[in-house]
Every structure is written in structure tokens, then in C-alpha cells.
Design a protein around this motif. Structure first.
Motif, PDB file in Angstrom:
ATOM      1  N   GLU A 180      -8.986   6.196  42.385  1.00 57.11           N
ATOM      2  CA  GLU A 180      -9.538   6.302  40.690  1.00 57.11           C
ATOM      3  C   GLU A 180     -11.468   5.867  40.622  1.00 57.11           C
ATOM      4  O   GLU A 180     -12.264   6.930  39.979  1.00 57.11           O
ATOM      5  CB  GLU A 180      -8.913   6.384  39.505  1.00 57.11           C
ATOM      6  CG  GLU A 180      -7.789   7.159  39.257  1.00 57.11           C
ATOM      7  CD  GLU A 180      -8.563   8.398  39.416  1.00 57.11           C
ATOM      8  OE1 GLU A 180      -9.427   9.306  38.339  1.00 57.11           O
ATOM      9  OE2 GLU A 180      -7.659   9.113  40.064  1.00 57.11           O
ATOM     10  N   VAL A 181     -11.658   4.938  40.748  1.00 59.37           N
ATOM     11  CA  VAL A 181     -12.381   4.365  40.146  1.00 59.37           C
ATOM     12  C   VAL A 181     -13.842   4.602  41.759  1.00 59.37           C
ATOM     13  O   VAL A 181     -15.153   4.545  40.910  1.00 59.37           O
ATOM     14  CB  VAL A 181     -12.861   2.504  40.159  1.00 59.37           C
ATOM     15  CG1 VAL A 181     -13.524   1.650  40.793  1.00 59.37           C
ATOM     16  CG2 VAL A 181     -11.700   2.075  39.418  1.00 59.37           C
ATOM     17  N   ALA A 182     -12.974   4.467  43.062  1.00 59.66           N
ATOM     18  CA  ALA A 182     -13.909   4.792  43.931  1.00 59.66           C
ATOM     19  C   ALA A 182     -14.452   6.462  43.377  1.00 59.66           C
ATOM     20  O   ALA A 182     -15.446   7.064  44.192  1.00 59.66           O
ATOM     21  CB  ALA A 182     -13.435   4.957  44.784  1.00 59.66           C
ATOM     22  N   LYS A 184       1.615  11.002  31.412  1.00 59.93           N
ATOM     23  CA  LYS A 184       2.533  12.316  32.530  1.00 59.93           C
ATOM     24  C   LYS A 184       1.492  12.578  33.899  1.00 59.93           C
ATOM     25  O   LYS A 184       1.303  11.355  34.870  1.00 59.93           O
ATOM     26  CB  LYS A 184       2.866  12.822  31.775  1.00 59.93           C
ATOM     27  CG  LYS A 184       4.143  12.737  30.968  1.00 59.93           C
ATOM     28  CD  LYS A 184       4.894  14.061  31.069  1.00 59.93           C
ATOM     29  CE  LYS A 184       6.059  13.980  30.372  1.00 59.93           C
ATOM     30  NZ  LYS A 184       6.944  15.293  30.139  1.00 59.93           N
ATOM     31  N   VAL A 185       0.260  12.472  33.255  1.00 58.70           N
ATOM     32  CA  VAL A 185      -0.750  12.638  34.459  1.00 58.70           C
ATOM     33  C   VAL A 185      -1.854  11.768  33.994  1.00 58.70           C
ATOM     34  O   VAL A 185      -2.407  11.601  33.324  1.00 58.70           O
ATOM     35  CB  VAL A 185      -2.493  13.736  34.211  1.00 58.70           C
ATOM     36  CG1 VAL A 185      -3.344  14.239  35.246  1.00 58.70           C
ATOM     37  CG2 VAL A 185      -1.057  14.616  33.947  1.00 58.70           C
ATOM     38  N   PHE A 186      -1.717  10.691  35.399  1.00 53.37           N
ATOM     39  CA  PHE A 186      -2.781   9.770  35.301  1.00 53.37           C
ATOM     40  C   PHE A 186      -4.221   9.619  34.488  1.00 53.37           C
ATOM     41  O   PHE A 186      -5.061  10.278  35.213  1.00 53.37           O
ATOM     42  CB  PHE A 186      -3.234   9.467  37.484  1.00 53.37           C
ATOM     43  CG  PHE A 186      -4.379   7.697  37.162  1.00 53.37           C
ATOM     44  CD1 PHE A 186      -2.594   6.919  37.184  1.00 53.37           C
ATOM     45  CD2 PHE A 186      -5.102   7.632  37.150  1.00 53.37           C
ATOM     46  CE1 PHE A 186      -3.368   5.171  37.377  1.00 53.37           C
ATOM     47  CE2 PHE A 186      -5.793   6.378  37.035  1.00 53.37           C
ATOM     48  CZ  PHE A 186      -5.527   5.514  37.018  1.00 53.37           C
ATOM     49  N   HIS A 187      -4.316   9.065  33.444  1.00 52.77           N
ATOM     50  CA  HIS A 187      -5.109   8.258  33.159  1.00 52.77           C
ATOM     51  C   HIS A 187      -4.538   7.083  32.979  1.00 52.77           C
ATOM     52  O   HIS A 187      -4.371   6.474  31.527  1.00 52.77           O
ATOM     53  CB  HIS A 187      -5.697   9.020  32.121  1.00 52.77           C
ATOM     54  CG  HIS A 187      -6.712   8.608  31.564  1.00 52.77           C
ATOM     55  ND1 HIS A 187      -7.893   8.863  31.935  1.00 52.77           N
ATOM     56  CD2 HIS A 187      -7.010   7.845  29.719  1.00 52.77           C
ATOM     57  CE1 HIS A 187      -8.953   8.377  30.939  1.00 52.77           C
ATOM     58  NE2 HIS A 187      -8.108   7.943  29.712  1.00 52.77           N
ATOM     59  N   ASP A 188      -5.928   5.785  33.557  1.00 53.96           N
ATOM     60  CA  ASP A 188      -5.793   4.496  32.980  1.00 53.96           C
ATOM     61  C   ASP A 188      -7.061   4.141  32.041  1.00 53.96           C
ATOM     62  O   ASP A 188      -8.043   4.805  31.731  1.00 53.96           O
ATOM     63  CB  ASP A 188      -5.774   3.739  33.907  1.00 53.96           C
ATOM     64  CG  ASP A 188      -5.260   2.225  33.027  1.00 53.96           C
ATOM     65  OD1 ASP A 188      -5.927   1.582  32.955  1.00 53.96           O
ATOM     66  OD2 ASP A 188      -4.848   1.437  34.197  1.00 53.96           O
ATOM     67  N   VAL A 189      -6.486   3.789  30.756  1.00 59.50           N
ATOM     68  CA  VAL A 189      -7.444   3.889  29.564  1.00 59.50           C
ATOM     69  C   VAL A 189      -8.606   2.498  30.063  1.00 59.50           C
ATOM     70  O   VAL A 189      -9.551   2.991  29.213  1.00 59.50           O
ATOM     71  CB  VAL A 189      -6.685   3.906  28.171  1.00 59.50           C
ATOM     72  CG1 VAL A 189      -6.212   4.593  27.642  1.00 59.50           C
ATOM     73  CG2 VAL A 189      -5.839   2.272  28.088  1.00 59.50           C
ATOM     74  N   ARG A 190      -8.705   2.221  30.909  1.00 61.66           N
ATOM     75  CA  ARG A 190      -9.986   0.587  31.403  1.00 61.66           C
ATOM     76  C   ARG A 190     -10.651   1.376  31.787  1.00 61.66           C
ATOM     77  O   ARG A 190     -11.736   1.040  31.556  1.00 61.66           O
ATOM     78  CB  ARG A 190      -8.722  -0.206  31.913  1.00 61.66           C
ATOM     79  CG  ARG A 190      -7.815  -1.083  31.918  1.00 61.66           C
ATOM     80  CD  ARG A 190      -7.070  -1.608  32.731  1.00 61.66           C
ATOM     81  NE  ARG A 190      -5.850  -1.455  33.522  1.00 61.66           N
ATOM     82  CZ  ARG A 190      -5.172  -1.555  34.383  1.00 61.66           C
ATOM     83  NH1 ARG A 190      -5.052  -2.698  34.069  1.00 61.66           N
ATOM     84  NH2 ARG A 190      -4.548  -0.877  34.809  1.00 61.66           N
ATOM     85  N   LEU A 191     -10.332   2.490  32.506  1.00 57.54           N
ATOM     86  CA  LEU A 191     -10.943   3.551  33.155  1.00 57.54           C
ATOM     87  C   LEU A 191     -12.784   3.769  32.295  1.00 57.54           C
ATOM     88  O   LEU A 191     -13.552   4.068  32.365  1.00 57.54           O
ATOM     89  CB  LEU A 191     -11.206   5.184  33.975  1.00 57.54           C
ATOM     90  CG  LEU A 191      -9.847   4.131  35.104  1.00 57.54           C
ATOM     91  CD1 LEU A 191      -8.888   5.849  35.765  1.00 57.54           C
ATOM     92  CD2 LEU A 191     -11.094   3.405  36.487  1.00 57.54           C
ATOM     93  N   ASP A 192     -11.323   4.347  30.504  1.00 57.92           N
ATOM     94  CA  ASP A 192     -12.611   4.270  29.486  1.00 57.92           C
ATOM     95  C   ASP A 192     -13.544   3.307  28.979  1.00 57.92           C
ATOM     96  O   ASP A 192     -14.497   3.590  29.006  1.00 57.92           O
ATOM     97  CB  ASP A 192     -11.611   5.081  28.032  1.00 57.92           C
ATOM     98  CG  ASP A 192     -11.013   6.086  28.522  1.00 57.92           C
ATOM     99  OD1 ASP A 192     -11.012   6.687  29.244  1.00 57.92           O
ATOM    100  OD2 ASP A 192     -10.035   6.459  27.758  1.00 57.92           O
TER     101      ASP A 192
END
Length: 321
Positions: free
Chosen positions: A141-143, A106-114
Motif C-alpha cells: 500500500e505504501v508503494a 473489512k476492506v484493507f485500510h490501515d489508519v497509519r496510512l492516514d
């Protein structure tokens, strides 16, 4: 002779003539009104009811007549349209709640960031272009996470770009008044969003492209470019990505597999036509990107996101210029 008496006399004569014509079975001529002006000159005009409505021309400019005609047509279409709301078609993959159903938490976490975490040094201090940024959450998030020099998020949907700016402005407003980030041009003041179509109207425009970025992100976008602009549009987009990269720049590509296309092939006639005409398949992308027509020198697998849905477990590759 008194003018009012003369006018009464004339009207009486006309009345007698009309009665005579009616008795003989003939139609009386069109009714006329006679109006005396200040100079006692007689002005005769045909009564409107005796003229067919189609023969009366409105005295207005062609532009105004066109505007009136267009507005009338739109009103007719509005009244003819069904009261039920039509289901919105996201023809470019521009889903308004994309990150809501893509992410597991529910809290933003895009697994691509991992996946990106293992390459954090690749991002640090670099200028980045994120094509198809949607509402900009991943862009931001990337920034934030990788301390990029600057990042631009681009999307074809103006509404999504407006939403991205709202998210960005909330980030800026949450900072203390005396924060130095703006002066230093660091997060979140190193982020910008742009509305536009990445596919150019003509290939000739590629000739004026200049290297601007050190990283180009193309994540889950190839299917939508392919379906809307065909093989030609996608190939042009790949060439443009290469041209916009500085020497030693990288393209980070997450492409959808062809099996993923079929579900969306009937959204529009154009999409269906493009789908049926595809000869450049996702398994051909690597060969094309490494060919002389584009120019990347090599590539490597960055990783595969550990997503709970198999459809989002797409390999992410790095192509080096």
C-alpha cells in the motif's frame, strides 16, 4: 569320504555330546551351522539367536547410524506427543492474521496510512525498507499510494514472506499484458520481499553496513526485538537503521509502550529472561537515537493513528539523519 555322509556323521556326534552334557547338568556350547561352499570348504557361523541382540553391531557408517538414531527418536517423540494441536506461539509478533484484527474495516485500510498522507512528498521517489513487514500488505500500500522509487519488505518469518509474494504476484497478474510497469520499474514491479532477521549475530557486522535507503519503516516492532534479543539487540537494530540510511534519510518509528510487553513475557524462557533484564525502556528510545552512539540529529511527531482500539493508538515519530 563322501562330504554329505561326513557332515551327517559330525552332526550326530555333536548331538550325542550335547545330550551327554545336558545329563551332566552342563550347558551345551552355542549352536553352530556348517555350510558347505562350492569349494567344499566348511564355513562355521554362530546362529543369531544365541548372540545377545546388544552385541550385534550394524555395519553402516556413523552418519547413517546417527540418521537412524535421530529418526527413531523423532518417531518416539511423535508417538509420545499429544494428539491435540498445540496453540501456535507467535514469538516474534509474526501473527498470520495481523492485518485482520489491526484494521477497522473489512476492506484493507490501515489508519497509519492516514498519518503518512500528510507526508506524501517524503515518500515520493524514495527507496524504502520496511522492517517486520508481516504479509506485506502495508508495504504494498505504501508503494502504491506514495509512488516510492523502490521498497523492500523484510520479515523473520519465511511463511509470512511467502504470503507476501503471493499478494504481490496477484497484483502483477491483474495488470494488462501490455502494461509498461515492468519496463519502467514502477508499482508493483518496484516491490521486493526478503526473509531474514534484522538483528545481526554480532555487533562487529555493523562495520560493513552501507547507506542503502532513504526511508526506514519500523512500525510496531520494537517490543518484539526487545523481548527476543534484549536491550543489546534493540540498540544494535537502532544503530543499524541509522547506518543503512543515506544522508538526510529518515527513520519512521512506531514503538510499543512498555505496558504492552507484560502480556507476552512468558511465551518462552528467553523472552521472560530478557523481559526481567530490561533497563532500556521505550521512554529512553528518543534520547538514545539522538545520542552520539546512534547519530540522528532531530525528530518530530508525525501523528497518532485514529484507531478504534487504544492499544493501536501509538505515536509515530520521524527521526532525521
Amino acid at each position: 569320504m563322501d562330504l554329505s555322509f561326513a557332515q551327517t556323521h559330525i552332526e550326530a556326534e555333536i548331538h550325542k555330546r550335547d545330550e551327554h552334557l545336558k545329563e551332566s547338568g552342563e550347558e551345551p556350547p552355542a549352536k553352530k551351522q556348517r555350510i558347505g561352499n562350492k569349494n567344499s570348504a566348511e564355513i562355521t557361523k554362530v546362529v543369531k539367536e544365541d548372540i545377545p541382540s546388544g552385541s550385534v553391531q550394524q555395519r553402516c557408517s556413523p552418519r547413517k547410524r546417527l540418521d537412524v538414531s535421530t529418526s527413531n527418536e523423532s518417531l518416539q517423540q511423535k508417538s509420545a506427543s499429544p494428539s491435540k494441536k498445540c496453540k501456535q506461539k507467535f514469538i516474534y509478533g509474526n501473527y498470520t492474521k495481523y492485518y485482520g484484527y489491526r484494521n477497522m474495516d473489512k476492506v484493507f485500510h490501515d489508519v497509519r496510512l492516514d498519518v503518512f498522507d500528510a507526508y506524501s512528498d517524503l515518500f515520493a521517489g524514495k527507496s524504502v525498507l520496511d522492517i517486520g513487514c508481516n504479509t506485506g500488505i502495508l508495504t504494498i500500500e505504501v508503494a502504491k499510494r506514495f509512488k516510492v522509487k523502490s521498497i523492500i519488505g523484510l520479515d523473520i518469518d519465511r511463511h509470512l514472506i511467502d504470503q507476501a509474494f503471493k499478494v504481490l504476484n496477484r497484483q502483477k497478474k491483474s495488470l494488462p499484458f501490455d502494461n509498461e510497469s515492468k519496463r519502467l520499474e514502477i508499482f508493483p514491479f518496484n516491490i521486493n520481499f526478503v526473509h531474514g532477521n534484522y538483528v545481526l549475530k554480532d555487533d562487529v557486522l555493523l562495520e560493513i553496513e552501507k547507506p542503502q535507503f532513504e526511508i526506514v519503516l519500523c512500525l510496531s516492532l520494537t517490543k518484539w526485538i526487545h523481548l527476543n534479543f534484549g536491550d543489546k539487540g534493540l540498540k544494535q537494530a537502532f544503530r543499524r537503521m541509522f547506518l543503512q540510511l543515506k544522508p538526510q534519510g529518515v527513520l519512521i518509528l512506531e514503538a510499543q509502550c512498555f505496558n504492552n510487553y507484560a502480556k507476552r513475557k512468558r511465551i518462552t524462557d528467553t523472552i521472560y529472561h530478557n523481559y526481567r533484564a530490561i533497563e532500556f525502556f521505550p521512554q529512553d528510545f528518543h534520547t538514545y537515537l539522538l545520542s552520539a552512539e546512534v547519530g540522528f540529529k532531530n525528530c518530530e511527531l508525525m501523528g497518532v493513528p485514529d484507531h478504534c482500539k487504544a492499544g493501536f493508538q501509538r505515536p509515530i515519530y520521524i527521526f532525521y539523519k
